[in-house]
Design a protein around this motif. Structure first.
Motif, mmCIF file in Angstrom:
data_model
loop_
_atom_site.group_PDB
_atom_site.id
_atom_site.type_symbol
_atom_site.label_atom_id
_atom_site.label_comp_id
_atom_site.label_asym_id
_atom_site.label_seq_id
_atom_site.Cartn_x
_atom_site.Cartn_y
_atom_site.Cartn_z
ATOM 1 N N SER A 325 0.846 -1.190 0.000
ATOM 2 C CA SER A 325 0.000 0.000 0.000
ATOM 3 C C SER A 325 0.878 1.236 0.000
ATOM 4 N N LEU A 326 0.672 2.113 -0.999
ATOM 5 C CA LEU A 326 1.339 3.410 -1.079
ATOM 6 C C LEU A 326 0.269 4.488 -1.155
ATOM 7 N N SER A 327 0.505 5.587 -0.493
ATOM 8 C CA SER A 327 -0.466 6.680 -0.450
ATOM 9 C C SER A 327 0.272 7.996 -0.680
ATOM 10 N N PRO A 328 -0.466 9.102 -0.860
ATOM 11 C CA PRO A 328 0.223 10.398 -1.041
ATOM 12 C C PRO A 328 1.153 10.741 0.115
ATOM 13 N N GLU A 329 0.865 10.230 1.323
ATOM 14 C CA GLU A 329 1.735 10.501 2.467
ATOM 15 C C GLU A 329 2.956 9.592 2.477
ATOM 16 N N LYS A 330 2.868 8.428 1.866
ATOM 17 C CA LYS A 330 3.981 7.474 1.799
ATOM 18 C C LYS A 330 4.059 6.957 0.365
ATOM 19 N N ARG A 331 4.694 7.766 -0.483
ATOM 20 C CA ARG A 331 4.682 7.499 -1.920
ATOM 21 C C ARG A 331 5.826 6.604 -2.370
ATOM 22 N N ILE A 332 6.948 6.641 -1.660
ATOM 23 C CA ILE A 332 8.132 5.887 -2.081
ATOM 24 C C ILE A 332 8.531 4.943 -0.956
ATOM 25 N N ILE A 333 8.663 3.677 -1.268
ATOM 26 C CA ILE A 333 9.061 2.686 -0.281
ATOM 27 C C ILE A 333 10.484 2.225 -0.566
ATOM 28 N N ILE A 334 11.305 2.200 0.465
ATOM 29 C CA ILE A 334 12.703 1.747 0.370
ATOM 30 C C ILE A 334 12.764 0.338 0.959
ATOM 31 N N ILE A 335 12.957 -0.654 0.101
ATOM 32 C CA ILE A 335 12.940 -2.043 0.543
ATOM 33 C C ILE A 335 14.364 -2.531 0.769
ATOM 34 N N SER A 336 14.610 -3.056 1.960
ATOM 35 C CA SER A 336 15.911 -3.645 2.275
ATOM 36 C C SER A 336 15.690 -5.070 2.755
ATOM 37 N N GLY A 337 16.781 -5.809 2.882
ATOM 38 C CA GLY A 337 16.663 -7.197 3.304
ATOM 39 C C GLY A 337 17.777 -8.032 2.706
ATOM 40 N N PRO A 338 17.776 -9.338 2.959
ATOM 41 C CA PRO A 338 18.882 -10.201 2.523
ATOM 42 C C PRO A 338 18.913 -10.393 1.019
ATOM 43 N N ASN A 339 20.069 -10.765 0.511
ATOM 44 C CA ASN A 339 20.177 -11.161 -0.886
ATOM 45 C C ASN A 339 19.364 -12.437 -1.097
ATOM 46 N N ALA A 340 18.807 -12.574 -2.299
ATOM 47 C CA ALA A 340 17.945 -13.723 -2.630
ATOM 48 C C ALA A 340 16.745 -13.792 -1.704
ATOM 49 N N GLY A 341 16.350 -12.626 -1.170
ATOM 50 C CA GLY A 341 15.200 -12.603 -0.270
ATOM 51 C C GLY A 341 13.909 -12.195 -0.941
ATOM 52 N N GLY A 342 13.953 -11.864 -2.229
ATOM 53 C CA GLY A 342 12.741 -11.537 -2.961
ATOM 54 C C GLY A 342 12.571 -10.069 -3.281
ATOM 55 N N ASN A 409 7.455 13.282 -12.768
ATOM 56 C CA ASN A 409 6.551 14.221 -12.110
ATOM 57 C C ASN A 409 5.694 13.457 -11.101
ATOM 58 N N SER A 410 4.644 14.115 -10.612
ATOM 59 C CA SER A 410 3.827 13.517 -9.553
ATOM 60 C C SER A 410 2.990 12.337 -10.042
ATOM 61 N N ARG A 411 2.957 12.082 -11.345
ATOM 62 C CA ARG A 411 2.226 10.927 -11.870
ATOM 63 C C ARG A 411 3.191 9.905 -12.491
ATOM 64 N N THR A 412 4.410 9.891 -11.954
ATOM 65 C CA THR A 412 5.444 8.973 -12.436
ATOM 66 C C THR A 412 5.760 7.944 -11.360
ATOM 67 N N MET A 413 5.916 6.693 -11.772
ATOM 68 C CA MET A 413 6.374 5.641 -10.872
ATOM 69 C C MET A 413 7.775 5.220 -11.288
ATOM 70 N N VAL A 414 8.705 5.236 -10.317
ATOM 71 C CA VAL A 414 10.068 4.776 -10.583
ATOM 72 C C VAL A 414 10.305 3.471 -9.827
ATOM 73 N N LEU A 415 10.932 2.526 -10.489
ATOM 74 C CA LEU A 415 11.222 1.214 -9.902
ATOM 75 C C LEU A 415 12.708 0.953 -10.089
ATOM 76 N N ILE A 416 13.454 0.982 -8.994
ATOM 77 C CA ILE A 416 14.914 0.914 -9.072
ATOM 78 C C ILE A 416 15.410 -0.241 -8.209
ATOM 79 N N GLY A 446 7.324 5.528 -6.107
ATOM 80 C CA GLY A 446 8.329 4.542 -6.472
ATOM 81 C C GLY A 446 8.530 3.446 -5.452
ATOM 82 N N VAL A 447 9.212 2.406 -5.913
ATOM 83 C CA VAL A 447 9.648 1.293 -5.078
ATOM 84 C C VAL A 447 11.124 1.090 -5.389
ATOM 85 N N ILE A 448 11.959 1.137 -4.344
ATOM 86 C CA ILE A 448 13.410 1.124 -4.525
ATOM 87 C C ILE A 448 14.008 0.104 -3.565
ATOM 88 N N THR A 449 14.913 -0.725 -4.069
ATOM 89 C CA THR A 449 15.601 -1.687 -3.195
ATOM 90 C C THR A 449 17.033 -1.223 -2.964
#
Length: 811
Positions: A325-342, A409-416, A446-449
């Motif tokens: 779940s992403l919302s205007p208050e939490k638009r970008i999630i920084i995902i961390s975790g182990p290698n080969a963890g998904g 811009n504000s209607r762009t999703m970045v996946l890195i 966006g969603v960034i690892t």
């Protein structure tokens, strides 16, 4: 806008397109599949998804829809535009079956329409809008049927001339066969057929030598008896071909004025073929129609990567679904975790699911999910280093970041993936943090690892960003492939190093190099992950226990209802028994009085009559006690004769009119109230601390006592605050409640309060929005509705207004 050009390959969408294309039954449908593309037009995307969802509903029902055999005859139709041209004989069968498919599809949707008084309604509005443009071309179909049979061959009776030619050909062929049988009968030597014949036997057959073998040892002789017949047969064959060409030319003249309309309908046939293929793919991958809004948002439940899902199913494995779940208050999630963890799989799942939806394919997720529309999707996944362009891995990442910052811009999703990697960690992390700050400033999504601690810390401190982690089982030392939002994750570098067998001395040396702060921070992250896993398990246990409690509650309610029925039967039997006892008592009294009168008040006779009356009383008392003793639902003792006589008027007046002070049930409900006052056909009834004005015909007298707080013969009252609150709730009451996303117990509790208010406010009809999903929430709510006696019925909403995702309740 999509970046880079290789996006479909990077996220696996090229496999999705191939699968959908393979499910198309004609080149017409495959053309649409190959042209399928990403769109940011909300109306277009929503229409595409609704069309596929309606087709999915048709395929999942017993509506009897059949696509039929569709053939791409656009090239044939274009060729017939030239006057004098005609179709090949073998082309007509495919054209005719396509016209039949047109008629079947148009007929199916025509049968689905119904007149609703002011307008025509259909359960498939989006598909029906396409079907209304279809036309079956009955004149063209009839013209084709007149000249070809079911095998696609020209009929003998396609014209009188053709019929006569073929009769002559049959007769000529018969004479040829007879002549050949005669020739063969005389042209056999030592049991061997000699036509073709060897040179020594050629004189035995009178005829024309047409050819000889290369060796000169075989002659091919046409017997004289069939020369003329063969010539005639050849002439008839030419005449037959000429007549068939004439027939086909006439047919082409019939088709030619309809070519433009036919081509338009063939395009619609291809569209139906494509939609049909998309629906079949959705059935395979678990696709469904989510709530889609003209904004940027992500609120997904049970989302899956379709290609990975199908691959794991072939291996007998199950995919771990994604909730995010992403919302205007939490638009970008920084995902961390182990290698080969998904992490990378999570990134690709988000990319392909969003891309699928904006290409018009039903995304594999639950129906209660919500999706938005993005103008652009930019991805940086994998290694794009190039020898030709002299680009290193890090240079290719920087080039991508430059493009993202130039066009985002504000209607762009970045996946890195692996943000900031490919260079020296300290400066790489710093540049990544600066770029991330720019993304956030431009309100991009966006969603960034990453593995960088500075990015985790930045996400923790910066509004608009949120941390996430891939869960890891420390006991089993294996990833769980589940995303948890709210806390950063550990890379588990030391644990994984130990698992791979790296010497402990090397690990200890590494710990001393990075320092205690780093090790302690990683340890804290591990503790957080462990605690989160613990509480997740606890929550799951609680949910399972609540489910079992709900099941036990439903079972007990059923048993309680059975007991209530038995209780009513016992009470009824007790009343009948009381009437019988009373009748017997009255008869004994009458006999005693009569005997006293006949004896003219003789003392001895009077004493004897009294003794007999007492004997009757004691016998009745023993009989009643024996019948009723041990029944917890009835009185423990039968009253004496005197008390029976006193109570007799009440027993015999069960059916009398209701009066103030009577205990009553409202609509045979479970709560007992007391009548405080009666005015005409209305009564004021006190239930506990609440006073209600209801119709007399809704009340039923009961022998049960009024609930605690109800007045006994008197009038209770409601406080001013309670009355004001009730009036306010009534004014703000909404005929619709939305419980989507709630747990079963929360939803049922909310519905209980809501139904109580609806009954109190005399509402006739309400709607409960629970979504479709797995159907569990719908089942729990309806199980509760079955226990509410004031509910007259409930049913699914009309498919145009929500279908099985909404329950309509009528009181």
């Amino acid at each position: 806008m999509i970046y880079p050009d290789t996006t479909e390959h990077k996220i696996g969408f090229d496999s999705v397109r191939e699968n959908v294309t393979a499910l198309c039954s004609s080149a017409l449908g495959r053309t649409h599949s190959e042209a399928m593309a990403f769109s940011s037009d909300y109306a277009f995307v929503r229409r595409q998804l609704l069309q596929t969802a309606e087709m999915l509903g048709i395929l999942g029902s017993d509506a009897g829809f059949a696509l039929g055999a569709i053939h791409d005859k656009r090239e044939l139709l274009q060729s017939l535009r030239v006057p004098g041209s005609y179709p090949a004989e073998g082309e007509l069968a495919g054209l005719r079956s396509s016209l039949a498919a047109l008629a079947d599809i148009a007929g199916f949707f025509a049968r689905s329409r119904r007149d609703d008084g002011n307008r025509i309604v259909t359960p498939y509005p989006e598909l029906d809008a396409i079907a209304r443009e279809l036309y079956a071309f009955p004149m063209v179909a009839a013209a084709i049927d007149r000249i070809i049979d079911r095998h696609g061959e020209i009929k003998d009776n396609a014209s009188p001339e053709l019929a006569e030619i073929r009769r002559s050909m049959a007769a000529c062929a018969g004479s040829i066969n007879a002549a050949m049988r005669r020739v063969i009968a005389n042209a056999v030597r030592d049991g061997r057929l000699v036509v073709p014949v060897q040179p020594m036997y050629k004189r035995k057959i009178n005829g024309i030598v047409h050819d000889e073998s290369a060796s000169g040892k075989t002659f091919f002789i046409e017997p004289a008896e069939v020369v003329e017949a063969n010539n005639r047969l050849r002439e008839l064959s030419i005449e037959e071909h000429r007549e068939i060409v004439r027939i086909l030319t006439a047919l082409a003249d019939t088709i030619r004025p309809e070519i433009d309309d036919l081509l338009g309908n063939f395009e619609l046939l291809g569209l139906f073929d494509f939609i049909h293929a998309k629906a079949k793919y959705a059935m395979t991958t678990g696709g469904s129609m989510p709530h889609i809004d003209d904004c940027t948002q992500l609120d997904w439940y049970h989302a899956c990567h379709p290609v990975l899902k199908m691959s794991l199913e072939r291996q007998g494995k199950e995919i771990v679904p994604l909730d995010i779940s992403l919302s205007p208050e939490k638009r970008i999630i920084i995902i961390s975790g182990p290698n080969a963890g998904g992490k990378s799989v999570t990134l690709k799942t988000i990319a392909i699911v969003q891309y699928m939806a904006q290409c018009g394919l039903l995304p594999p997720m639950y129906e209660n999910s919500r999706m938005g529309i993005f103008e652009s999707i930019f991805i940086d996944i994998g290694d794009d280093q190039s020898i030709e362009d002299d680009l290193s891995t890090y240079s290719s990442h920087l080039r991508s970041m430059k493009f993202f910052l130039s066009h985002g811009n504000s209607r762009t999703m970045v996946l890195i993936d692996e943000f900031g990697g490919g260079t020296e960690p300290q400066i790489g992390g710093a540049i990544a943090q600066a770029v991330l700050g720019e993304f956030n400033e431009r309100r991009m999504w966006g969603v960034i690892t990453t593995h960088y601690h500075n990015l985790k810390q930045f996400a923790e401190e910066t509004p608009g960003l949120v941390n996430g982690s891939m869960l890891y089982d420390r006991q089993k030392m294996q990833p769980l492939f589940r995303l948890s939002i709210g806390q950063p994750g550990s890379s588990f570098a030391l644990e994984i190093a130990r698992k791979t067998g790296l010497p402990e001395t090397v690990i200890e040396q590494a710990k001393s190099i990075v320092g205690s702060d780093y090790v302690n921070m990683d340890k804290y992250l591990l503790d957080i992950a462990r605690d989160r896993r613990y509480w997740e398990n606890k929550r799951q246990d609680i949910r399972q226990k609540e489910k079992r409690v709900d099941e036990v509650l439903v079972r007990y309610e059923g048993e309680m209802e059975t007991l209530r029925g038995k209780h009513r039967e016992i009470i009824s039997e007790a009343r009948d028994e009381a009437r019988r006892i009373l009748d017997s008592s009255n008869a004994a009294i009458e006999r005693t009085i009569r005997e006293i009168r006949l004896s003219q008040a003789d003392k001895e006779r009077t004493r004897e009559a009294r003794r007999q009356l007492e004997s009757v009383r004691e016998a009745l008392h023993k009989e009643s006690s024996a019948d009723l003793t041990g029944n917890p639902l009835l009185d423990k003792k039968v009253p004496s004769k005197k008390k029976k006589a006193e109570r007799a008027p009440k027993i015999s007046a069960v059916d009398r009119a209701l009066q103030p002070g009577d205990n009553v049930l409202l609509d045979e409900g479970g709560t007992v109230g007391t009548i405080a006052d009666i005015s005409g056909k209305n009564a004021t009834v006190v239930f506990g601390s609440m006073k209600m004005n209801v119709k007399l015909d809704r009340l039923k007298r009961t022998i049960r006592k009024a609930d605690s707080g109800a007045a006994k013969g008197g009038v209770s009252y409601i406080s001013g605050n309670t009355a004001d609150s009730s009036r306010e709730r009534r004014l703000s009451f909404n005929n619709e409640i939305d419980v989507r996303g709630m747990r079963a117990d929360e939803a049922v509790q909310a519905v209980m309060y809501y139904i109580d208010d609806a009954i109190q406010f005399n509402v006739g009809r309400v709607r409960i929005l629970h979504g479709t999903g797995t159907g569990a929430l719908r089942q729990y709510i309806r199980r509760y509705l079955d226990t509410v006696q004031s509910v007259r019925n409930y049913h699914d909403e009309d498919v145009r207004l929500g279908g099985a995702g909404i329950t309509v309740v009528e009181f």
